[in-house]
Enzyme design. Structure first.
Site, PDB file in Angstrom:
ATOM      1  N   GLY A  47       0.836  -1.190   0.000  1.00  0.00           N
ATOM      2  CA  GLY A  47       0.000   0.000   0.000  1.00  0.00           C
ATOM      3  C   GLY A  47       0.868   1.236   0.000  1.00  0.00           C
ATOM      4  O   GLY A  47       2.075   1.157   0.245  1.00  0.00           O
ATOM      5  N   GLN A  52       3.475   9.903   1.324  1.00  0.00           N
ATOM      6  CA  GLN A  52       4.754   9.209   1.144  1.00  0.00           C
ATOM      7  C   GLN A  52       5.485   9.630  -0.127  1.00  0.00           C
ATOM      8  O   GLN A  52       6.687   9.434  -0.235  1.00  0.00           O
ATOM      9  CB  GLN A  52       4.550   7.686   1.134  1.00  0.00           C
ATOM     10  CG  GLN A  52       4.153   7.133   2.491  1.00  0.00           C
ATOM     11  CD  GLN A  52       4.003   5.630   2.434  1.00  0.00           C
ATOM     12  OE1 GLN A  52       2.969   5.117   2.041  1.00  0.00           O
ATOM     13  NE2 GLN A  52       5.052   4.917   2.806  1.00  0.00           N
ATOM     14  N   CYS A 100       7.122  -0.713   6.175  1.00  0.00           N
ATOM     15  CA  CYS A 100       6.663   0.519   5.516  1.00  0.00           C
ATOM     16  C   CYS A 100       7.762   0.998   4.581  1.00  0.00           C
ATOM     17  O   CYS A 100       8.940   0.979   4.964  1.00  0.00           O
ATOM     18  CB  CYS A 100       6.362   1.574   6.581  1.00  0.00           C
ATOM     19  SG  CYS A 100       5.776   3.137   5.896  1.00  0.00           S
ATOM     20  N   LEU A 101       7.372   1.418   3.384  1.00  0.00           N
ATOM     21  CA  LEU A 101       8.369   1.901   2.424  1.00  0.00           C
ATOM     22  C   LEU A 101       9.064   3.172   2.926  1.00  0.00           C
ATOM     23  O   LEU A 101      10.148   3.496   2.473  1.00  0.00           O
ATOM     24  CB  LEU A 101       7.720   2.157   1.057  1.00  0.00           C
ATOM     25  CG  LEU A 101       7.101   0.918   0.372  1.00  0.00           C
ATOM     26  CD1 LEU A 101       6.458   1.318  -0.947  1.00  0.00           C
ATOM     27  CD2 LEU A 101       8.149  -0.173   0.160  1.00  0.00           C
ATOM     28  N   HIS A 142      -2.989   0.985   8.574  1.00  0.00           N
ATOM     29  CA  HIS A 142      -1.614   1.471   8.391  1.00  0.00           C
ATOM     30  C   HIS A 142      -1.607   2.696   7.460  1.00  0.00           C
ATOM     31  O   HIS A 142      -0.998   3.727   7.776  1.00  0.00           O
ATOM     32  CB  HIS A 142      -0.754   0.335   7.814  1.00  0.00           C
ATOM     33  CG  HIS A 142       0.655   0.731   7.490  1.00  0.00           C
ATOM     34  ND1 HIS A 142       1.748   0.252   8.171  1.00  0.00           N
ATOM     35  CD2 HIS A 142       1.142   1.563   6.524  1.00  0.00           C
ATOM     36  CE1 HIS A 142       2.851   0.799   7.661  1.00  0.00           C
ATOM     37  NE2 HIS A 142       2.515   1.587   6.652  1.00  0.00           N
ATOM     38  N   GLU A 143      -2.320   2.569   6.330  1.00  0.00           N
ATOM     39  CA  GLU A 143      -2.357   3.686   5.364  1.00  0.00           C
ATOM     40  C   GLU A 143      -3.130   4.880   5.929  1.00  0.00           C
ATOM     41  O   GLU A 143      -2.745   6.029   5.715  1.00  0.00           O
ATOM     42  CB  GLU A 143      -2.973   3.242   4.028  1.00  0.00           C
ATOM     43  CG  GLU A 143      -2.259   2.088   3.329  1.00  0.00           C
ATOM     44  CD  GLU A 143      -0.756   2.268   3.182  1.00  0.00           C
ATOM     45  OE1 GLU A 143      -0.292   3.424   3.094  1.00  0.00           O
ATOM     46  OE2 GLU A 143      -0.042   1.258   3.173  1.00  0.00           O
ATOM     47  N   HIS A 146      -0.999   7.049   7.956  1.00  0.00           N
ATOM     48  CA  HIS A 146      -0.148   7.952   7.159  1.00  0.00           C
ATOM     49  C   HIS A 146      -0.855   9.285   6.897  1.00  0.00           C
ATOM     50  O   HIS A 146      -0.217  10.336   6.858  1.00  0.00           O
ATOM     51  CB  HIS A 146       0.177   7.325   5.796  1.00  0.00           C
ATOM     52  CG  HIS A 146       1.361   6.393   5.811  1.00  0.00           C
ATOM     53  ND1 HIS A 146       2.638   6.817   6.100  1.00  0.00           N
ATOM     54  CD2 HIS A 146       1.460   5.071   5.544  1.00  0.00           C
ATOM     55  CE1 HIS A 146       3.475   5.781   6.014  1.00  0.00           C
ATOM     56  NE2 HIS A 146       2.785   4.706   5.681  1.00  0.00           N
TER      57      HIS A 146
HETATM   58 NI    NI Z   1       3.604   2.822   5.328  1.00  0.00          NI
END
Ligand code: NI
Length: 180
Positions: A47, A52, A100-101, A142-143, A146
Site C-alpha cells: 500500500g 509518502q 513501511c516503504l 496502516h495507510e 499515514h
Molecule cells: Ni507505510
C-alpha cells in the site's frame, strides 16, 4: 511510469495531517494516483499513502496480488480510497508484523483492530464502502495512519518488537521459544 521518490521517516510531510481532496475526476488527481500506483509497484509495496510521495492529501492505495514482501498475506484487490474514514466493528486488536516503504529495512509488531468498515471515494467521487478484517483491515489502518501523520513505529507497544527485516526469522524463533 512515473515512479516517485518515497519519503523516509523524519521527513516533515510524513508527520502532517493530510488535507481532504475537494475535487474529483481531475487530471491532477489522476496523475497523483498513477504516480502512487507506479511507485507502489516499483517498490513492491502492499500500500501507499499520498504523503509518502510528498503530496499531503487524503489518498491511499493498496492491493496485494502475490507479494514477496508479505508471502503469507491474503490477496486484496487493488483499492483506491480518497478521504477515507472507518468504523471499528470489533474492539479486539491483533498484533501483526508491519513494514513501511518510508521505514525501509525494518519491521515492527503493531496492534490493529481486527474488524472494521471503511468508506471513501474513488477517483470519480463514487462512494466505496467495505467491511474487512485481518490483514486487509491492517493495511487500511496502516495507510490511514499515514494520512494523519503517524508511522507504524509509533504504534509499537513494546519496542523490543522492532527489528531489522533480515533478523526477523531469528527474532521470531527466539521470541516464540517456550523457554522464553
Ligand atoms: Ni507505510
Amino acid at each position: 511510469m512515473a515512479v516517485q521518490e518515497v519519503l523516509k521517516m523524519g521527513h516533515p510531510i510524513l508527520r502532517q495531517v493530510a488535507l481532504p481532496v475537494t475535487e474529483f475526476n481531475t487530471p491532477a488527481l489522476d496523475n497523483l494516483i498513477l504516480d502512487m500506483k507506479d511507485t507502489m509497484v516499483a517498490y513492491n509495496g502492499a500500500g501507499l499513502a499520498a504523503p509518502q510521495i510528498g503530496a499531503s492529501l487524503r489518498v491511499m492505495i493498496f492491493g496485494i496480488a502475490e507479494n514477496s514482501r508479505y508471502p503469507e498475506a491474503e490477496t486484496i484487490e487493488e483499492t483506491i480510497l480518497i478521504n477515507p474514514e472507518f468504523d471499528i466493528l470489533d474492539e479486539s486488536t491483533e498484533e501483526g508484523w508491519e513494514g513501511c516503504l518510508s521505514v525501509p529495512g525494518l519491521r515492527g509488531l503493531v496492534p490493529r483492530y481486527q474488524k472494521i468498515r471503511y468508506r471513501g471515494y474513488d477517483k470519480m467521487g463514487k462512494l466505496v464502502e467495505k467491511e474487512v478484517e485481518n490483514f486487509h483491515a491492517r493495511v487500511f489502518q496502516h495507510e490511514y495512519d499515514h494520512l494523519n501523520g503517524v508511522l507504524y513505529p509509533q504504534r509499537i507497544t513494546d519496542m523490543t518488537n522492532f527489528t531489522f527485516e533480515t533478523e526477523l526469522p531469528y527474532y521470531i524463533a527466539t521470541k516464540a521459544s517456550p523457554n522464553d
